[in-house]
Design an enzyme around this catalytic site. Structure first.
Site, PDB file in Angstrom:
ATOM      1  N   SER A 221       0.861  -1.187   0.000  1.00 12.99           N
ATOM      2  CA  SER A 221       0.000   0.000   0.000  1.00 12.99           C
ATOM      3  C   SER A 221       0.893   1.231   0.000  1.00 12.99           C
ATOM      4  O   SER A 221       1.572   1.512   0.988  1.00 12.99           O
ATOM      5  CB  SER A 221      -0.915   0.004   1.226  1.00 12.99           C
ATOM      6  OG  SER A 221      -1.809  -1.081   1.191  1.00 12.99           O
TER       7      SER A 221
ATOM      8  N   LYS B 118      -7.443   1.137  -2.598  1.00 13.48           N
ATOM      9  CA  LYS B 118      -6.993   0.687  -1.282  1.00 13.48           C
ATOM     10  C   LYS B 118      -7.172   1.788  -0.239  1.00 13.48           C
ATOM     11  O   LYS B 118      -7.546   1.518   0.911  1.00 13.48           O
ATOM     12  CB  LYS B 118      -5.529   0.244  -1.334  1.00 13.48           C
ATOM     13  CG  LYS B 118      -4.962  -0.257  -0.002  1.00 13.48           C
ATOM     14  CD  LYS B 118      -5.755  -1.444   0.547  1.00 13.48           C
ATOM     15  CE  LYS B 118      -5.282  -1.870   1.932  1.00 13.48           C
ATOM     16  NZ  LYS B 118      -3.985  -2.544   1.934  1.00 13.48           N
TER      17      LYS B 118
END
Length: 303
Positions: free
Chosen positions: A97, A171
């Site tokens: 991420s 995300k």
């Protein structure tokens, strides 16, 4: 691409290790690298361990990074030469991420090497990784995503989101919902328990109604059991919330709920709980109110 391609996997942590297990079980040949090399030893005899990012990726058809944050990814793949060592025709998948802007920059560097790039962060935690049921949010060209489809199928379900960087935006949206919902579940269960209701029974009742969610199901139970062993550490949730707010500012948005939950996680981490599961946000709420959820003994706070 077929299952006989060679995959390099960099980052053998809580998420990376079960992902490697599933890729090996699917028949992929693999080279592994991790900063702490001993974490690769569990796969001795099944995969090759490289001594550097460069050597890990040099002969790989697909390169996957699953690292803690954008700074680490940039160090491994740029400073230590990972991207510069990609072979022409390879596809680099970043499943970490990171900031959408970083994904776009790394994609441009990969393109200079004649390689493809897909940003593909995941949701599902360690349970999803172990069960090969990760939700994979992929940003990149249709061609590059299709070329690594079999890799994604070994790990979970891939949803193409849009161009490079779009996976990371998805995300961030996921982590906004997760963080805010953990805060809501914490407050709801503590409110019910303080008033004399059984929090376990409240959770059970809510699961059958409109408030039911995966967060209430899994993390609500963690709160009741006081099981805060990390699946996703609080420090990672804090990092993601920082990225959410940074992205919001760059787009001229104000996100008050994300800001408030960010502040709560910041306090949780500052008080010595960076490595508890992100469901451990309950600890910060208990500290703020001077009460505990249920009758379990207090967890001693650091600092």
């Amino acid at each position: 691409m077929t299952a006989n391609l060679h995959v390099a996997f960099l980052g053998i942590g809580l998420m990376g290790a079960p992902m490697v297990r599933n890729l090996l079980d699917a028949g992929f040949s693999m080279t592994l690298w991790n900063r702490t090399a001993s974490k690769c030893e569990q796969f001795n005899g099944e995969a090759t361990t490289a001594d550097s990012p460069k050597n890990a990726v040099r002969d790989a058809d697909v390169v996957i990074t699953m690292l803690e944050n954008g700074d680490v990814v940039d160090d491994v793949m740029v400073t230590q030469g990972g991207i510069a060592s990609l072979k022409a025709g390879a596809v680099y998948i970043d499943m970490s991420s990171v900031q959408p802007s970083l994904a776009r920059r790394h994609a441009a560097l990969a393109q200079e090497q004649g390689a493809g790039y897909v940003d593909a962060p995941v949701s599902g935690g360690t349970v999803g990784a172990e069960q090969a049921r990760l939700s994979i949010m992929a940003g990149g060209s249709e061609v590059d995503i299709e070329r690594v489809r079999l890799v994604f199928e070994a790990l979970g379900k891939c949803t193409p989101i849009g161009p490079v960087g779009a996976g990371q935006l998805a995300k961030l949206a996921n982590q906004a919902i997760v963080g805010i919902t953990i805060g809501a579940v914490s407050e709801a269960l503590l409110l019910a328990a303080k008033g004399g209701a059984d929090p376990a029974a409240v959770r059970e009742a809510l699961m059958g109604g409109f408030a039911g969610s995966r967060i209430l199901e899994l993390h609500g139970q963690r709160m009741i059991d006081r099981d805060f062993s990390p699946g996703a550490p609080a420090r990672i949730q804090l990092k993601d919330l920082r990225m959410i707010l940074d992205e919001a500012r760059s787009e001229g948005l104000t996100l008050p709920l994300a800001q408030q939950v960010h502040n709560e996680y910041q306090s949780l981490v500052a008080n010595g709980h960076s490595d508890v599961d992100h469901s451990g946000l309950l600890l910060e709420l208990e500290h703020l109110n001077g009460v505990l959820l249920g009758s379990a003994p207090a967890i001693k706070r650091k600092g």
